[in-house]
Write an enzyme that holds these catalytic residues in place. Sequence first.
Site, PDB file in Angstrom:
ATOM      1  N   GLN A 209       6.366 -11.219   1.749  1.00  0.00           N
ATOM      2  CA  GLN A 209       5.606 -10.641   0.648  1.00  0.00           C
ATOM      3  C   GLN A 209       6.435 -10.608  -0.633  1.00  0.00           C
ATOM      4  O   GLN A 209       5.915 -10.319  -1.704  1.00  0.00           O
ATOM      5  CB  GLN A 209       5.126  -9.223   1.018  1.00  0.00           C
ATOM      6  CG  GLN A 209       4.029  -9.226   2.082  1.00  0.00           C
ATOM      7  CD  GLN A 209       3.490  -7.837   2.416  1.00  0.00           C
ATOM      8  OE1 GLN A 209       3.517  -7.445   3.559  1.00  0.00           O
ATOM      9  NE2 GLN A 209       2.989  -7.110   1.433  1.00  0.00           N
TER      10      GLN A 209
ATOM     11  N   ARG B 119      -0.969  -1.053   3.545  1.00  0.00           N
ATOM     12  CA  ARG B 119      -2.051  -1.104   2.561  1.00  0.00           C
ATOM     13  C   ARG B 119      -2.034   0.121   1.652  1.00  0.00           C
ATOM     14  O   ARG B 119      -3.049   0.763   1.419  1.00  0.00           O
ATOM     15  CB  ARG B 119      -3.408  -1.241   3.243  1.00  0.00           C
ATOM     16  CG  ARG B 119      -4.413  -1.871   2.271  1.00  0.00           C
ATOM     17  CD  ARG B 119      -5.669  -2.326   2.939  1.00  0.00           C
ATOM     18  NE  ARG B 119      -6.472  -3.042   1.958  1.00  0.00           N
ATOM     19  CZ  ARG B 119      -7.272  -4.058   2.216  1.00  0.00           C
ATOM     20  NH1 ARG B 119      -7.389  -4.500   3.439  1.00  0.00           N
ATOM     21  NH2 ARG B 119      -7.963  -4.631   1.272  1.00  0.00           N
ATOM     22  N   CYS B 120      -0.843   0.446   1.164  1.00  0.00           N
ATOM     23  CA  CYS B 120      -0.762   1.537   0.194  1.00  0.00           C
ATOM     24  C   CYS B 120       0.545   1.403  -0.553  1.00  0.00           C
ATOM     25  O   CYS B 120       1.380   0.583  -0.236  1.00  0.00           O
ATOM     26  CB  CYS B 120      -0.862   2.899   0.866  1.00  0.00           C
ATOM     27  SG  CYS B 120       0.659   3.504   1.603  1.00  0.00           S
TER      28      CYS B 120
ATOM     29  N   GLU C 138      -5.539  -1.411  -2.418  1.00  0.00           N
ATOM     30  CA  GLU C 138      -5.135  -0.395  -1.447  1.00  0.00           C
ATOM     31  C   GLU C 138      -5.925   0.901  -1.562  1.00  0.00           C
ATOM     32  O   GLU C 138      -5.929   1.710  -0.638  1.00  0.00           O
ATOM     33  CB  GLU C 138      -3.636  -0.147  -1.601  1.00  0.00           C
ATOM     34  CG  GLU C 138      -2.883  -1.446  -1.354  1.00  0.00           C
ATOM     35  CD  GLU C 138      -1.402  -1.385  -1.679  1.00  0.00           C
ATOM     36  OE1 GLU C 138      -0.641  -2.144  -1.080  1.00  0.00           O
ATOM     37  OE2 GLU C 138      -1.009  -0.578  -2.524  1.00  0.00           O
TER      38      GLU C 138
END
Lengths: 284, 808
Positions: free
Chosen positions: B239, B386-387, B762
Site C-alpha cells: 500500500q 478500513r480506517c 473508510e
Amino acid sequence: MIPAAFEYYRPTDMAGVIALLKEHGDDARVIAGGHSLIPMMKLRMAEVPHLIDLQAIEGLNGISIAGGTVKIGAMITQHEIINSAELEKAAPIMKEAALQIADPQVRYMGTIGGNVANGDPGNDMPGLMQCLNAQFHLVGSDGDRVVDARDFYEAAYMTDREDDEVLIAVSFAAPIGGFAYEKQKRKIGDYATAAAAVQISKEGGKVGAASIAMTNLSDTPIWSEAAGAALIGTACDEASVKAAVTAMLSDIDPTEDNRGPVAFKRHAAGIVLGRAIARAWSRA
Amino acid sequence: MKDEISREERVAGLKGLGCSRKRVEDARFTQGKGNYVDDIKLPGMLHGDFVRSPYAHARIKSINIDAAMALPGVTAVLTAKDLEPLGLHWMPTLAGDKQMVLADGKVLFQGQEVAFVVASDRYVAADAVELVEVDYEELEVIVDPFKSLQSDVVLREDLVADDGSIPNGAHGPRKHPNHIFTWEAGEEEATNQVIDNAAVVAEAEMYYHRTHPCPLETCGSVASMDKVNGKLTLWGTFQAPHVVRTVASLLSGIEEHNIRVVSPDIGGGFGNKVGVYPGYICSIVASIVTGVPVKWVEDRMENLMSTAFARDYWMKGKISATKEGKITGLHCHVTADHGAFDACADPTKFPAGFMNICTGSYDIPVAYLGVDGVYTNKAPGGVSYRCSFRVTEAVYFIERMIEVLAIELNMDPAELRSINFIKKEQFPYTAALGWEYDSGDYQTAWDKALKAVDYKGLRAEQAERVEAFKRGETRKVMGIGLSFFTEIVGAGPVKNCDILGMGMFDSCEIRIHPTGSAVARLGTISQGQGHATTFAQILATEIGLSAESITIEEGDTDTAPYGLGTYGSRSTPVAGAAAAMAGRKIRAKAQMIAAYLLEVHDNDVEFDVDRFVVKGVPERFKTMKEIAYAAYNQAIPGLEPGLEAVSYYDPPNMTYPFGAYVCVMDIDVDTGVPEIRRFYALDDCGTRINPMVIEGQIHGGLTEALAVALGQEIAYDDMGNVKTATLMDFFLPTAWEVPNYETDFTVTPSPHHPIGAKGVGESPHVGGVPCFSNAVQDAFRPFGNRHTNMPHDHWRIWQTANNLGMHD
C-alpha cells in the site's frame, strides 16, 4: 494450502475402482465432487496417496423413482437434486435440504454420495437420509451389500463402510405426508449450528407417523426415534411438540465451537426442531 | 471561430468533478486481465514457503533442515542463523519496535515464521516445509493483556536489560517487561474533577475485539536481484511502495536508486498491506542468495494468522453530563493488545493512532485519553482496517458512550446527540484532545437522516413491538441503531505526521502530450479504490482535458513521484490535492501560452472549462488541446517548450468527513439471528468527485462494518491457538448476507483542500460498525441492556437475551 503428492486414477468401471482400493487399502480414497476431501487434502489433514476419481464410472448418476422407491446414484450433485422435477414430486424434502447446502458453485460439484459417505457430522444429507430411513448401497471386493442409514454412522468420519467398499447409491421409500428441513447457520456456505429433518404423516387429524433427525449436534447425525414417537397419535399441539423437543434433546450431544456454547446449541436445536415440526405438520 | 458545442456539452465531455464516470479499471478486472503479484512469472523463478510455529510461545531448541534440503527441487532453507550475518534476522516495525523476520531462539505467536524454504515450485516448497524438523520447548502462553501486565513471564527478552531493568521503548517509559508504552492526551486531573462533580455520569467497559482486514488477495512478493547491474526489483502487495523502497534500502544497504519497487494490481488492502512482512524480506534475501527471482505468496490461513490484525482494544469510559444532557467531560482508558511485536502502522508520534479523536462529533469541554500498549502471544499488527489510524475504535467508543449516557439520562439517543453536536458556527473547532476540525454541519445532516427514516415513527413502532413481545405475541425485538461519526483522515501535515521519519506529504506529476492527452503519476496506489478513474476526473476539471484522455499511473517507484501511499483515506485529501495543484501549474503555463497565441496580455485571458478565452470576447479562445500542441511545437519567447508539472503537497490540516447512519434491525431472541430491515447512510465527504464510486465505497465499507459488528473476529484459545483461521469461521460476508443500503449526502467542502474534498473510502466502516452494534444493543435496551460486546454473532445475541431473562 497445497496437498501432498498423490497418484490420480480415473478408472472407467467399478471393478477397476475396487481393484485399486484392494491394492492400496486405506492409502486410497475415492473422490466424487471433492468438496469435503479436497479441502482436507489441501490442509494436509487428509493424506491420500492414491486418489480414485469416480467421474468416469457409468451408472452412478441417475435418479430413478419406481414402485414407490426412490434411488439416487452416488454421483448425483446437489444441483441435480434441486432441479429434478420428479424427485421434487416424490420427496420434496430433498430439494428443500439441498438448497440449504453451501452455495450454488459448491452444489454444482458436491454429490449426494460424497455427502453421505464421508461421515462429516456437519453434512446435511446423512441426517436427512436417517429421517427418510434410507438404505446405502455399497459394492466391494466381497460383493454388494445394503446398510441402513440409521446404522451407518459410528463417529465423526467413521462409518460402517470398509476401506475397499464404495457407496454407489442411496434409496428410500418415497415419503408421505408433510416435510421440513430447517437449518440455522451463520452464513452462506456454513455448516449448521443446528438443523432438523422432519417427515410427518397425518391420519384422521392426528400424527400417523413421524420421523425426526438432527444434524451437527453430535459426532454423527442423530435420528431421534423418541422424538418422533412423542408426536404419534397427537394433534401436534404445543405440548406434544414440547415433548418431542425434550426427547430430541436427550439424544443429542453437541460440543462447543465457534458457533457457540453447548447451552446455545441445545436451545437452537429445540427452536429449529419446533419450527420444522410446525412447517411439516402444516404441509401434512 | 464559432464553437458548435454548448458550454454544458463541453463540461460533460470532460467527465470531470461530479461525474459518475464508469471505472476505467473494471474492463480489465471483470475480464480476468488484472495483473496481480501472483500473476508475475519470471524465467527461472523459485518459490518460497514458510515453516511456521504451531505454538504460541516456545523456545526453539534446534532446527534440522537436512531432510528438506535432500528433497529434489529444494534450493535453500533459510533460518535466523542465515539472516543474522546480514543483520536481517530482525527488522524494524513501523511503530518503532523490531520484529523477528525468522524465529530467533523462540517463537511468540502461532503461525510465526520459523524457516523459509526455497524450491523449484510451490508444491515442492510445501512438501519441504513438512520435512523441516523443529524441536520446540513450550513456554507459558499469555493471551490476555491484563494478565500479561501482571505476569512474571517475559515475552520479549530482547527488551529487558541484563540487570533486569526495563529500558524505554520507542514511545517512552515502560512499566513492565510486557508493557510497550503509555500514551496520553488531554487533562486527566481536570477531567476527573468534572466527572466527580457531575450531575450524571455513565460508565462502560467495552472490548473492541480483534479482527482482520482479510483482503481477497493475500500478501506476497516477487524479488529479483540482478547481480550484473546490481539492481533489485521487488513486486509486492504494498500500500506504500515508496516507503518499502526506502526501508529496503536502509535494511539491505543497497542504494535507493538501485531498488525498484512495484505495486501491481492489488486485490484489496484495507490496512493489511501497509506494513513490512517477513515474507518480503525473505524473498529479497533468497533472490540475493540464489541469484534468481523468488516469489512468496501466502495462503488464506497464513494471511489470517500472521499478517496484521486490527483492533483488539479494551476500552473503559466515563462520560459526565448535566441533567439536561449537556456533556461536560469524557475519560477514556485503553488497554491495547498489540501481540508479540508492536507492528502498528501509525504516524510515529501517535502510538495509538488518532484514538484521541474519541470526543467524536460533540462539543465536550474537557477530556482525557490514556492508552497502554501490551505484548501478548498473538500475531503482531494493529493496523487501521478500513480506517484512519484507530478512528474506528474512537468512534465506536464515543458512539457507545453516548448510548450508555442516554440510558443513564433516560433520554432519546438522537436527541442527546443533537444537544451536544459541535455547532456549524464553531468550526474550525479545536477539540479537548487537540485536533482542529476543519468544517462540519452536523445538525443539518442529522435532521435529514432522521427525517428520511421517519425516526419518530420507528420509535413508536419499537414501543409497540416491546409491548407485543411482553404479551407473548412475538419473539422478535426491534432495534434502531444510530451513529453520527466524524473521521479524521488525510494524514497528514508533515509537521506532526511521519512514518519512520518520512513526512506524510503526497505527490502528482503530470505530463501533457502534444496532441492534448496526458499521463499523470502519483505517490499513492489504488487497491480497488478506482484512482485511475477519479484522479483523472480531478485533473480533467483542473486542466480542461477529458478524463478519457488522461492515463493515471501509480505504484512503480522508478516512474511515480515519491509519496506515502494509500491508507487512512489519504489518497484524495493528499494526493488528490497534489493532483489539483499540479493541474493548476499546468494551467498557469497554459495561460501564458494562450495569451501569446491570442496576442493579448496574460491577464486578459481566462480559463473556461476546456480553453482560455479573451475576457469579454468568448469567440476568441484557444482550447487546451491547441495550447498543448503549441507548447511543444511553437517557439514562445520567454517560455521553455513542453507542458509538465509536479506538485508535492503537504496538507495544512487533516480533513474531517462525517456522516449520519441509521440501521433498523429485527432480532429473533430465540436463535439470535438478526435481520437488517433497513440501512440508511448519509455521508458528507465534502466535494464529491464521482458519486458512483462514492456509493460503491460506501457499500463496501458498510459491508465490512456489518462483518465486524456481527461476527468477524480473530479469536484465540487459552493456548494461543487461532480459532478462526479459515473463511469457514472468519466471517466474510457474501451478497447473501448483505442488506440493501440507502445512501444520501450533504456537501460541506473542506476549506483547506484545493477542491474541497475530504475522502470517503473508510467513512462507512468507521460509522457503520457502531451503527450495526447500536442496533443490536438498542433492541435490548427496553429489556435492560446497557452494553454488550461485539461481535454480535448468533450465540452472543442469544446470550444477551438469555442474560436478560428473555428465554424464561
